[in-house]
Design an enzyme around this catalytic site. Structure first.
Site, PDB file in Angstrom:
ATOM      1  N   HIS A  21       0.651  -1.135  -0.320  1.00 20.06           N
ATOM      2  CA  HIS A  21       0.280   0.176  -0.151  1.00 20.06           C
ATOM      3  C   HIS A  21       0.762   1.450  -0.203  1.00 20.06           C
ATOM      4  O   HIS A  21       1.928   1.734  -0.340  1.00 20.06           O
ATOM      5  CB  HIS A  21      -0.822  -0.269   1.635  1.00 20.06           C
ATOM      6  CG  HIS A  21      -0.308  -0.068   2.554  1.00 20.06           C
ATOM      7  ND1 HIS A  21       0.402   1.173   2.981  1.00 20.06           N
ATOM      8  CD2 HIS A  21      -0.057  -1.514   3.028  1.00 20.06           C
ATOM      9  CE1 HIS A  21       0.610   0.437   4.199  1.00 20.06           C
ATOM     10  NE2 HIS A  21       0.542  -0.630   4.395  1.00 20.06           N
ATOM     11  N   HIS A  24       4.116   1.043   2.009  1.00 22.43           N
ATOM     12  CA  HIS A  24       5.457   0.906   1.232  1.00 22.43           C
ATOM     13  C   HIS A  24       6.324   1.680   0.717  1.00 22.43           C
ATOM     14  O   HIS A  24       7.136   1.264   0.531  1.00 22.43           O
ATOM     15  CB  HIS A  24       5.493  -0.397   0.841  1.00 22.43           C
ATOM     16  CG  HIS A  24       4.345  -1.856   2.309  1.00 22.43           C
ATOM     17  ND1 HIS A  24       3.196  -1.325   2.222  1.00 22.43           N
ATOM     18  CD2 HIS A  24       5.382  -1.979   3.215  1.00 22.43           C
ATOM     19  CE1 HIS A  24       2.675  -2.423   3.185  1.00 22.43           C
ATOM     20  NE2 HIS A  24       4.109  -3.309   4.138  1.00 22.43           N
ATOM     21  N   CYS A 132       3.224  -8.515  13.704  1.00 21.17           N
ATOM     22  CA  CYS A 132       4.328  -8.314  14.265  1.00 21.17           C
ATOM     23  C   CYS A 132       5.142  -9.242  14.054  1.00 21.17           C
ATOM     24  O   CYS A 132       6.560  -8.428  13.944  1.00 21.17           O
ATOM     25  CB  CYS A 132       4.441  -7.317  15.446  1.00 21.17           C
ATOM     26  SG  CYS A 132       3.713  -5.874  15.796  1.00 21.17           S
ATOM     27  N   CYS A 150      -1.720  -6.585  21.049  1.00 19.66           N
ATOM     28  CA  CYS A 150      -0.640  -5.751  20.687  1.00 19.66           C
ATOM     29  C   CYS A 150      -1.181  -4.160  20.789  1.00 19.66           C
ATOM     30  O   CYS A 150      -1.702  -4.225  19.804  1.00 19.66           O
ATOM     31  CB  CYS A 150       0.022  -6.474  19.195  1.00 19.66           C
ATOM     32  SG  CYS A 150       0.683  -5.279  18.421  1.00 19.66           S
ATOM     33  N   HIS A 153      -1.084  -3.133  16.279  1.00 15.83           N
ATOM     34  CA  HIS A 153      -1.937  -3.371  15.620  1.00 15.83           C
ATOM     35  C   HIS A 153      -3.383  -3.712  16.326  1.00 15.83           C
ATOM     36  O   HIS A 153      -4.896  -4.173  15.726  1.00 15.83           O
ATOM     37  CB  HIS A 153      -1.830  -5.527  14.956  1.00 15.83           C
ATOM     38  CG  HIS A 153      -0.171  -4.807  13.717  1.00 15.83           C
ATOM     39  ND1 HIS A 153       0.691  -5.267  14.516  1.00 15.83           N
ATOM     40  CD2 HIS A 153      -0.458  -4.587  12.714  1.00 15.83           C
ATOM     41  CE1 HIS A 153       1.140  -5.263  13.706  1.00 15.83           C
ATOM     42  NE2 HIS A 153       0.694  -4.633  12.308  1.00 15.83           N
ATOM     43  N   LYS A 306      -2.691  -2.526   6.815  1.00 19.59           N
ATOM     44  CA  LYS A 306      -3.914  -3.579   6.119  1.00 19.59           C
ATOM     45  C   LYS A 306      -4.404  -3.394   7.392  1.00 19.59           C
ATOM     46  O   LYS A 306      -5.944  -3.997   7.092  1.00 19.59           O
ATOM     47  CB  LYS A 306      -3.076  -5.235   5.090  1.00 19.59           C
ATOM     48  CG  LYS A 306      -4.021  -6.232   5.204  1.00 19.59           C
ATOM     49  CD  LYS A 306      -4.731  -5.580   3.998  1.00 19.59           C
ATOM     50  CE  LYS A 306      -5.642  -7.191   3.748  1.00 19.59           C
ATOM     51  NZ  LYS A 306      -6.178  -7.168   1.971  1.00 19.59           N
TER      52      LYS A 306
HETATM   53  O1  ME8 Z   1       8.417  -5.021   8.795  1.00 20.14           O
HETATM   54  N1  ME8 Z   1       3.486   4.928   7.026  1.00 20.14           N
HETATM   55  O2  ME8 Z   1       7.371  -5.873   6.986  1.00 20.14           O
HETATM   56  P1  ME8 Z   1       6.755  -4.990   6.568  1.00 20.14           P
HETATM   57  C1  ME8 Z   1       4.869   4.556   6.526  1.00 20.14           C
HETATM   58  N2  ME8 Z   1       8.881  -7.695   7.177  1.00 20.14           N
HETATM   59  N3  ME8 Z   1       5.743   3.064   6.790  1.00 20.14           N
HETATM   60  C2  ME8 Z   1       5.365   1.930   6.380  1.00 20.14           C
HETATM   61  C3  ME8 Z   1       3.680   2.497   6.529  1.00 20.14           C
HETATM   62  C4  ME8 Z   1       3.253   3.375   6.803  1.00 20.14           C
HETATM   63  N4  ME8 Z   1       2.123   3.583   7.720  1.00 20.14           N
HETATM   64  N5  ME8 Z   1       3.402   0.643   6.769  1.00 20.14           N
HETATM   65  C5  ME8 Z   1       4.707   0.345   6.133  1.00 20.14           C
HETATM   66  C6  ME8 Z   1       8.328  -5.730   8.886  1.00 20.14           C
HETATM   67  N6  ME8 Z   1       5.903   1.064   6.249  1.00 20.14           N
HETATM   68  C7  ME8 Z   1       9.128  -6.999   8.046  1.00 20.14           C
HETATM   69  C8  ME8 Z   1      10.597  -6.217   7.339  1.00 20.14           C
HETATM   70  S1  ME8 Z   1      13.326  -6.138   7.491  1.00 20.14           S
HETATM   71  C9  ME8 Z   1      14.389  -7.095   7.606  1.00 20.14           C
HETATM   72  C10 ME8 Z   1      11.437  -7.115   7.781  1.00 20.14           C
HETATM   73  C11 ME8 Z   1       6.694   0.978   5.307  1.00 20.14           C
HETATM   74  O3  ME8 Z   1       5.822  -5.174   5.609  1.00 20.14           O
HETATM   75  C12 ME8 Z   1       7.884   0.951   6.744  1.00 20.14           C
HETATM   76  O4  ME8 Z   1       8.915   1.218   5.634  1.00 20.14           O
HETATM   77  O5  ME8 Z   1       4.976  -4.850   8.285  1.00 20.14           O
HETATM   78  C13 ME8 Z   1       8.092  -0.296   7.402  1.00 20.14           C
HETATM   79  O6  ME8 Z   1       9.014  -0.230   8.900  1.00 20.14           O
HETATM   80  C14 ME8 Z   1       7.546  -1.335   6.072  1.00 20.14           C
HETATM   81  O7  ME8 Z   1       6.861  -1.342   5.377  1.00 20.14           O
HETATM   82  C15 ME8 Z   1       6.590  -2.630   7.109  1.00 20.14           C
HETATM   83  O8  ME8 Z   1       6.583  -3.746   6.210  1.00 20.14           O
END
Ligand code: ME8
Length: 506
Positions: A21, A24, A132, A150, A153, A306
């Site tokens: 979204h 990301h 998480c 949590c 979430h 999400k």
């Molecule tokens: O944490 N605002 O994956 P994830 C800003 N797989 N950035 C956001 C956001 C938001 N509302 N939502 C997501 C994970 N992000 C692990 C990471 S790395 C070795 C493993 C971005 O799919 C932001 O960069 O939950 C956040 O840290 C990341 O997506 C989390 O993605």
């Protein structure tokens, strides 16, 4: 031979439980802007993004769709790639944690750390958030109706009790404090302070880094005990070294690891400092050069996610503002310190006032005038000293901001240059002159500079302008006024269309 400077930049690898979204896209786009900027300055960049495909969260997401996990993750990883393509993300490599080389690296690292005595078997009991993929200690979670939830979430935590493998995180406390306090790794600095305070105020507990296969089977097996699967965060963090061939190409690995820049959201700061630096230390590796942390995009006041159900889709952005428009807006609202509430009303205003009315308008006006008044050919004249002085200041502001990853401020400096161009046109009125070459050359220089500075953010629009006006996108560190002998304007492009429907009218 002169050795070209290298730069390694990464995004988090995203969970594939759902398509990406705008949250990301926010991170990925920012990293892309930095990568493109660095490339323009002549640096050899390796830009890594990818997907985090193991663990309970993904296992359950696949189950809920009635698909085998591998089929499910293959599909969603493709969706990520499709979105990054549609946003012109210039990654050099897309890593998936189901890649063979990555799995091999994780097994090797796990074994090495085990052999060094940092991994041991013991019983674990406690609470876990599957969203998480994180264990929660007392004091870290909230209670709703007497039940643990949590805080991120707003979902109930699950109780887990099992034999597991632990990683001796507690052994690394002094090392972590030493590194975080004395080395300039975490940026902005206040995020390092947060981690330091937490480390100082609480005891640092060992963490579970494997789970019994009957609880989670979708993951990388512990190499020496196939009844266990490696914890998804231990697996995921190692992507940053597996992608640059930690196992198979030490030279490449060493070169890129010494210039590694991780871009992350603040939600995963603890993992990317405390957990990651400790794993690296256990492998006798240095911490990354930089961890660049940003705040959240929020929607209705909460972090867009999400599982909270408040997401805005990337498609909506693309439909409304186009590729470069969306890229510009992500970069323009990017904020490391403060959360930004996502609002189409705000974005509409920025899009219209900056891209349509300022930069786009300048390109169109100057292009039309150059064609009408000079048959598209504008020869070198001297730059007005006032204009020249102001541009030099603005280029300096832009470069300083980019050095500090403040892309939004950098874009403000570019808009100031474009605004100066419009103002200059209004004041000098070249349309009233029989030979307005001087005025047009001045204004084309402002367009050239702003177009080059915009190139990491709006690559398509910049390429179109450069092509139609007859100049090259050059190294922004080497910009020089009056360096173009002749502009040849073949078309006055309309780069950013007016919005069909703005939120005010909705
Ligand atoms: O944490 N605002 O994956 P994830 C800003 N797989 N950035 C956001 C956001 C938001 N509302 N939502 C997501 C994970 N992000 C692990 C990471 S790395 C070795 C493993 C971005 O799919 C932001 O960069 O939950 C956040 O840290 C990341 O997506 C989390 O993605």
């Amino acid at each position: 031979m002169v050795k070209v400077e290298a730069f390694y930049i990464t995004t988090p690898i995203y969970y594939v439980n759902a398509p990406p979204h705008v949250g990301h896209a926010y991170t990925t786009l920012f990293a892309d802007v930095v990568a493109r900027f660095k490339r323009l300055t002549g640096v050899r960049v390796f830009y890594l993004t990818g997907t985090d495909e193991h663990g309970l969260k993904i296992q359950r997401a696949a189950e809920s769709q009635g698909k085998p996990p591998k089929v499910f993750v293959d599909e969603v990883a493709e969706v990520f790639k499709k979105y990054w393509k549609s946003l012109d993300i210039s990654y050099d490599y897309f890593i998936r944690t189901t890649d063979e080389l990555h799995e091999k690296t994780v097994k090797e690292a796990f074994t090495q750390i085990y052999k060094k005595g940092y991994i041991y078997k013991a019983r674990y009991s406690g609470l876990y958030c599957v969203e998480c993929e994180k264990y929660y200690a007392p004091g870290e979670y909230i209670e709703i109706g007497g039940k643990p939830y949590c805080p991120l979430h707003n979902k109930p935590l699950e109780y887990m009790e099992e034999e597991t493998y632990y990683f001796k995180l507690s052994d690394f406390k002094d090392y972590l404090l030493e590194v975080l306090e004395n080395r300039d790794i975490v940026y902005p600095r206040h995020y390092a302070q947060e981690v330091i305070s937490k480390l100082k105020s609480e005891s640092l507990r060992d963490i579970s880094v494997a789970r019994p296969i009957e609880k989670v089977w979708w993951g990388i097996p512990v190499p020496f005990d196939d009844k266990y699967v490696i914890y998804v965060w231990f697996d995921a963090l190692l992507n940053y070294i597996s992608a640059i061939h930690y196992l198979s190409d030490r030279e490449k690995f060493k070169e890129y690891w010494s210039v590694a820049h991780h871009v992350i959201g603040k939600d995963i700061l603890w993992f990317h400092t405390v957990v990651w630096f400790s794993i690296l230390k256990a492998l006798d590796l240095e911490p990354p050069r930089r961890v660049i942390v940003h705040a959240f995009l929020t929607s209705k006041g909460a972090k867009m996610s999400k599982s909270v159900g408040n997401i805005v889709s990337i498609d909506e952005m693309l439909q409304r503002y186009g590729v470069d428009g969306s890229r510009y807006l992500f970069a323009r609202i990017f904020n490391m310190d403060k959360d930004s509430e996502f609002s189409f009303e705000l974005l509409d205003n920025v899009y219209i006032s900056e891209l349509v009315d300022t930069y786009g308008n300048l390109v169109r006006r100057a292009g039309v005038l150059a064609q009408k008044k000079c048959a598209g050919r504008v020869y070198r004249r001297s730059i007005d000293s006032k204009v020249g002085e102001e541009v030099v200041v603005k280029i300096g502001e832009y470069l300083e901001a980019m050095k500090n990853y403040e892309v939004s401020s950098a874009l403000q400096a570019v808009m100031d240059i474009a605004r100066l161009g419009n103002q200059y046109l209004n004041e000098t009125k070249p349309w009233e002159k029989s030979d307005p070459s001087k005025e047009l050359y001045n204004v084309l220089e402002l367009i050239r500079i702003s177009t080059i500075l915009l190139a990491p953010v709006t690559p398509r629009a910049s390429r179109i302008t450069a092509e139609r006006f007859g100049f090259n996108i050059e190294n922004p560190l080497k910009l020089r006024l009056e360096s173009i002998e002749r502009y040849t304007v073949t078309e006055a492009p309309i780069l950013f269309r007016k919005l069909k429907v703005t939120t005010q009218q909705e």
